[in-house]
Design a protein around this motif. Structure first.
Motif, PDB file in Angstrom:
ATOM      1  N   GLU A 183      10.227 -43.508   1.053  1.00 45.03           N
ATOM      2  CA  GLU A 183      11.474 -43.017   1.778  1.00 45.03           C
ATOM      3  C   GLU A 183      11.347 -41.825   2.715  1.00 45.03           C
ATOM      4  O   GLU A 183      11.654 -42.017   3.816  1.00 45.03           O
ATOM      5  CB  GLU A 183      12.516 -43.144   0.709  1.00 45.03           C
ATOM      6  CG  GLU A 183      13.978 -42.680   1.512  1.00 45.03           C
ATOM      7  CD  GLU A 183      15.195 -42.730   0.506  1.00 45.03           C
ATOM      8  OE1 GLU A 183      16.243 -42.708   1.173  1.00 45.03           O
ATOM      9  OE2 GLU A 183      14.992 -42.739  -0.704  1.00 45.03           O
ATOM     10  N   TYR A 184      10.696 -41.063   2.022  1.00 46.69           N
ATOM     11  CA  TYR A 184      10.651 -39.550   2.735  1.00 46.69           C
ATOM     12  C   TYR A 184       9.524 -39.651   3.758  1.00 46.69           C
ATOM     13  O   TYR A 184       9.630 -39.490   4.788  1.00 46.69           O
ATOM     14  CB  TYR A 184      10.133 -38.462   1.799  1.00 46.69           C
ATOM     15  CG  TYR A 184      10.069 -37.034   2.431  1.00 46.69           C
ATOM     16  CD1 TYR A 184      10.777 -36.764   3.676  1.00 46.69           C
ATOM     17  CD2 TYR A 184       9.450 -35.986   1.555  1.00 46.69           C
ATOM     18  CE1 TYR A 184      10.708 -35.451   3.966  1.00 46.69           C
ATOM     19  CE2 TYR A 184       9.417 -34.967   1.980  1.00 46.69           C
ATOM     20  CZ  TYR A 184      10.066 -34.484   3.381  1.00 46.69           C
ATOM     21  OH  TYR A 184       9.978 -33.246   3.923  1.00 46.69           O
ATOM     22  N   ALA A 185       8.267 -40.267   3.537  1.00 49.98           N
ATOM     23  CA  ALA A 185       7.510 -40.528   4.427  1.00 49.98           C
ATOM     24  C   ALA A 185       7.722 -41.543   5.571  1.00 49.98           C
ATOM     25  O   ALA A 185       7.427 -41.122   6.753  1.00 49.98           O
ATOM     26  CB  ALA A 185       6.005 -41.203   3.767  1.00 49.98           C
ATOM     27  N   GLY A 186       8.442 -42.586   5.437  1.00 48.06           N
ATOM     28  CA  GLY A 186       9.140 -43.248   6.267  1.00 48.06           C
ATOM     29  C   GLY A 186      10.134 -42.551   7.266  1.00 48.06           C
ATOM     30  O   GLY A 186       9.940 -42.765   8.648  1.00 48.06           O
ATOM     31  N   SER A 187      10.766 -41.394   6.990  1.00 47.24           N
ATOM     32  CA  SER A 187      11.574 -40.877   7.780  1.00 47.24           C
ATOM     33  C   SER A 187      10.840 -39.966   8.665  1.00 47.24           C
ATOM     34  O   SER A 187      11.538 -39.374   9.892  1.00 47.24           O
ATOM     35  CB  SER A 187      12.500 -39.606   6.880  1.00 47.24           C
ATOM     36  OG  SER A 187      11.862 -38.615   6.263  1.00 47.24           O
ATOM     37  N   LEU A 188       9.634 -39.590   8.512  1.00 52.57           N
ATOM     38  CA  LEU A 188       8.748 -38.738   8.973  1.00 52.57           C
ATOM     39  C   LEU A 188       7.687 -39.839  10.061  1.00 52.57           C
ATOM     40  O   LEU A 188       7.196 -39.084  10.764  1.00 52.57           O
ATOM     41  CB  LEU A 188       7.806 -38.072   8.038  1.00 52.57           C
ATOM     42  CG  LEU A 188       8.445 -36.889   7.332  1.00 52.57           C
ATOM     43  CD1 LEU A 188       7.351 -36.327   6.288  1.00 52.57           C
ATOM     44  CD2 LEU A 188       9.103 -35.665   8.013  1.00 52.57           C
ATOM     45  N   GLY A 189       8.191 -40.958   9.986  1.00 53.87           N
ATOM     46  CA  GLY A 189       7.331 -41.894  10.737  1.00 53.87           C
ATOM     47  C   GLY A 189       5.870 -42.077  10.152  1.00 53.87           C
ATOM     48  O   GLY A 189       4.960 -42.445  10.918  1.00 53.87           O
ATOM     49  N   MET A 190       5.608 -41.833   8.856  1.00 56.28           N
ATOM     50  CA  MET A 190       4.274 -42.043   8.417  1.00 56.28           C
ATOM     51  C   MET A 190       4.060 -42.995   7.248  1.00 56.28           C
ATOM     52  O   MET A 190       5.005 -43.387   6.823  1.00 56.28           O
ATOM     53  CB  MET A 190       4.146 -40.626   7.550  1.00 56.28           C
ATOM     54  CG  MET A 190       4.079 -39.284   8.501  1.00 56.28           C
ATOM     55  SD  MET A 190       2.661 -38.989   9.357  1.00 56.28           S
ATOM     56  CE  MET A 190       1.380 -38.535   8.257  1.00 56.28           C
ATOM     57  N   VAL A 191       2.742 -43.460   7.311  1.00 50.09           N
ATOM     58  CA  VAL A 191       2.426 -44.552   6.349  1.00 50.09           C
ATOM     59  C   VAL A 191       2.239 -43.789   4.884  1.00 50.09           C
ATOM     60  O   VAL A 191       1.445 -42.793   4.780  1.00 50.09           O
ATOM     61  CB  VAL A 191       1.203 -45.548   6.907  1.00 50.09           C
ATOM     62  CG1 VAL A 191       0.659 -46.232   6.017  1.00 50.09           C
ATOM     63  CG2 VAL A 191       1.476 -45.902   8.228  1.00 50.09           C
ATOM     64  N   VAL A 192       2.395 -44.571   3.909  1.00 46.96           N
ATOM     65  CA  VAL A 192       1.991 -44.413   2.620  1.00 46.96           C
ATOM     66  C   VAL A 192       1.041 -45.596   2.393  1.00 46.96           C
ATOM     67  O   VAL A 192       1.336 -46.710   2.373  1.00 46.96           O
ATOM     68  CB  VAL A 192       3.189 -44.507   1.464  1.00 46.96           C
ATOM     69  CG1 VAL A 192       2.705 -44.316  -0.017  1.00 46.96           C
ATOM     70  CG2 VAL A 192       4.012 -43.327   1.876  1.00 46.96           C
ATOM     71  N   SER A 193      -0.192 -44.913   1.773  1.00 49.24           N
ATOM     72  CA  SER A 193      -1.284 -46.083   1.511  1.00 49.24           C
ATOM     73  C   SER A 193      -1.191 -45.893  -0.284  1.00 49.24           C
ATOM     74  O   SER A 193      -1.355 -44.942  -0.944  1.00 49.24           O
ATOM     75  CB  SER A 193      -2.671 -45.580   2.023  1.00 49.24           C
ATOM     76  OG  SER A 193      -3.373 -46.435   1.903  1.00 49.24           O
ATOM     77  N   VAL A 194      -1.718 -47.230  -0.730  1.00 46.42           N
ATOM     78  CA  VAL A 194      -1.588 -47.180  -2.229  1.00 46.42           C
ATOM     79  C   VAL A 194      -2.735 -47.787  -2.744  1.00 46.42           C
ATOM     80  O   VAL A 194      -3.395 -48.966  -2.248  1.00 46.42           O
ATOM     81  CB  VAL A 194      -0.311 -47.848  -2.911  1.00 46.42           C
ATOM     82  CG1 VAL A 194       0.925 -47.025  -2.467  1.00 46.42           C
ATOM     83  CG2 VAL A 194      -0.101 -49.179  -2.289  1.00 46.42           C
TER      84      VAL A 194
END
Length: 421
Positions: free
Chosen positions: A160-171
């Motif tokens: 959620e936080y990364a999305g608000s920054l326009g960033m991808v989360v890789s898992v």
């Protein structure tokens, strides 16, 4: 700086041409030669490759690899941009480290570095890192790569936080409790060898969980984006296909080693074949290849993971996981799968595909485009000789095998980063 590359063909063309580069951009095609002139030896010019998943081991593990050796290896493999993983010592989880790595890489003159930063402090999975400051420092994505975000709530907050920054989360999608002590794929081969197995369900179960977290955020109107690393099983890929059909903002990568090698290789008891997630069955590998062909897989990534030879000479229970082969990725894919994929689709998976995952501009060979370029020899066969590697990990599963598609020249930002000539 002005550079002219002569005697080349654009990807998809047989016409011999030249390209001129000035101030880091493509100036134009078939202009009078200026500046430094390099003979492209009849090779095929394409945008430089983009790597979203490499371990360069700096800081703290430079006996395995460092920025100089890793980025030189990347350039030799035709890569212009590399995203390095944060599971270093210390973990890349503070802005100062991100800035220091970028600054050092810029002074080396090899491939361009875009560090990934840890999603959680120390990659412990307990509290989010300072994501906004890490982005400002130049972090390309957030990931606890190698660790599996066991706390679903923390992953949800991170997405959620990364999305608000326009960033991808890789898992790294793998259920640690199902994986347990598995050192290879669970199945007939592991049973025959008497080795603890890592079941396909470990990957599929975690992919399913992470996709449901993503779905819940989407229902709330959140802009989270999830990228799943190194898919290795047919079931996990099917779950991603289903999620994409539902419109979820998910992408995934597959590694060449999961396409070319299978768990049968572990019959040698050679830890050079030990990777995480493990090599699976031929049926899994064929299913992943179909995912490349039908567009279900967004990009190829190497998961370049160098270790010392002494570490990889331990037995399978004790040796670390990982294969280092960023210098071989394109030749391996072109030799093994070029006929089925075709040059255009293979290049897309290794250039524009990674850029689409990240939301970066797609590469181009048009005048005015950034001069990140590679010249490929698609026809000459050469045996793999690890002694020639730029990487510190001078050993490979493909030693002595004959491949074609070797990079002749890599240009990054208008400057020569690698030249086989």
């Amino acid at each position: 700086m002005i550079l002219t590359i002569t005697n080349i063909k654009r990807a998809g063309s047989e016409q011999i041409e030249s390209v001129t580069v000035e101030h880091g951009l493509i100036k134009g095609w078939n202009l009078p030669a200026e500046g430094e002139v390099i003979d492209g030896q009849g090779g095929t010019l394409a945008p430089a490759l983009v790597e979203l998943h490499a371990h360069l081991r700096e800081p703290g593990q430079t006996e395995k690899e460092d920025l100089a050796s890793g980025l030189a290896a990347a350039a030799a493999g035709g890569y212009g941009t590399v995203v390095c993983m944060p599971n270093t010592r210390p973990v890349i989880d503070d802005p100062a480290t991100v800035r220091a790595l970028i600054e050092k890489a810029e002074g080396l003159g090899f491939a361009r570095l875009k560090p990934a930063a840890a999603l959680t402090r120390g990659q412990k999975g307990e509290a989010l890192a300072e994501l906004s400051y890490l982005k400002e420092a130049g972090a390309a994505m957030f990931t606890d790569d190698g660790l599996t975000n066991e706390d679903a709530r923390v992953l949800r907050l991170g997405l959620e936080y990364a999305g608000s920054l326009g960033m991808v989360v890789s898992v790294h999608a793998e259920d640690a409790t199902l994986r347990a002590g598995g050192v290879m794929n669970e199945g007939p081969v592991s049973e025959a060898l008497g080795l603890p197995g890592n079941p396909a369900a470990a990957e599929a179960a975690r992919v399913a969980r992470d996709l449901e977290i993503l779905a819940g955020l989407r229902e709330q109107g959140r802009s989270a984006r999830l990228h799943i690393q190194h898919l290795s099983t047919a079931r996990a890929l099917d779950l991603v296909r289903e999620a994409k059909a539902r419109g979820l903002p998910v992408s995934c990568e597959v590694c060449p080693h999961h396409l070319d090698l299978t768990d049968e290789a572990l019959r040698s008891f050679d830890a050079v074949y030990k990777v995480a997630p493990p090599l699976r069955t031929r049926a899994d590998a064929d299913h992943l290849l179909q995912g490349l062909l039908d567009g279900s897989v967004d990009c190829l990534a190497t998961d370049h993971a160098p270790h010392t030879r002494a570490e990889k000479e331990r037995d399978l229970l004790e040796a670390p996981s990982g294969i280092a082969y960023i210098e071989l990725a394109f030749p391996l894919m072109w030799t093994r799968f070029g006929e089925r994929l075709g040059l255009e689709q293979l290049l897309d998976l290794m250039t524009a595909g990674p850029c689409r995952v990240m939301g970066w501009p797609e590469p181009s060979l048009d005048a005015g485009a950034p001069a990140d370029l590679v010249v490929l020899d698609l026809h000459t066969e050469r045996a793999v000789n690890p002694a020639e590697f730029k990487s510190k990990a001078k050993f490979t599963p493909w030693q002595g095998q004959t491949l074609r598609g070797w990079p002749l020249l890599t240009v990054v930002g208008g400057r020569v980063a690698y030249w086989r000539g």
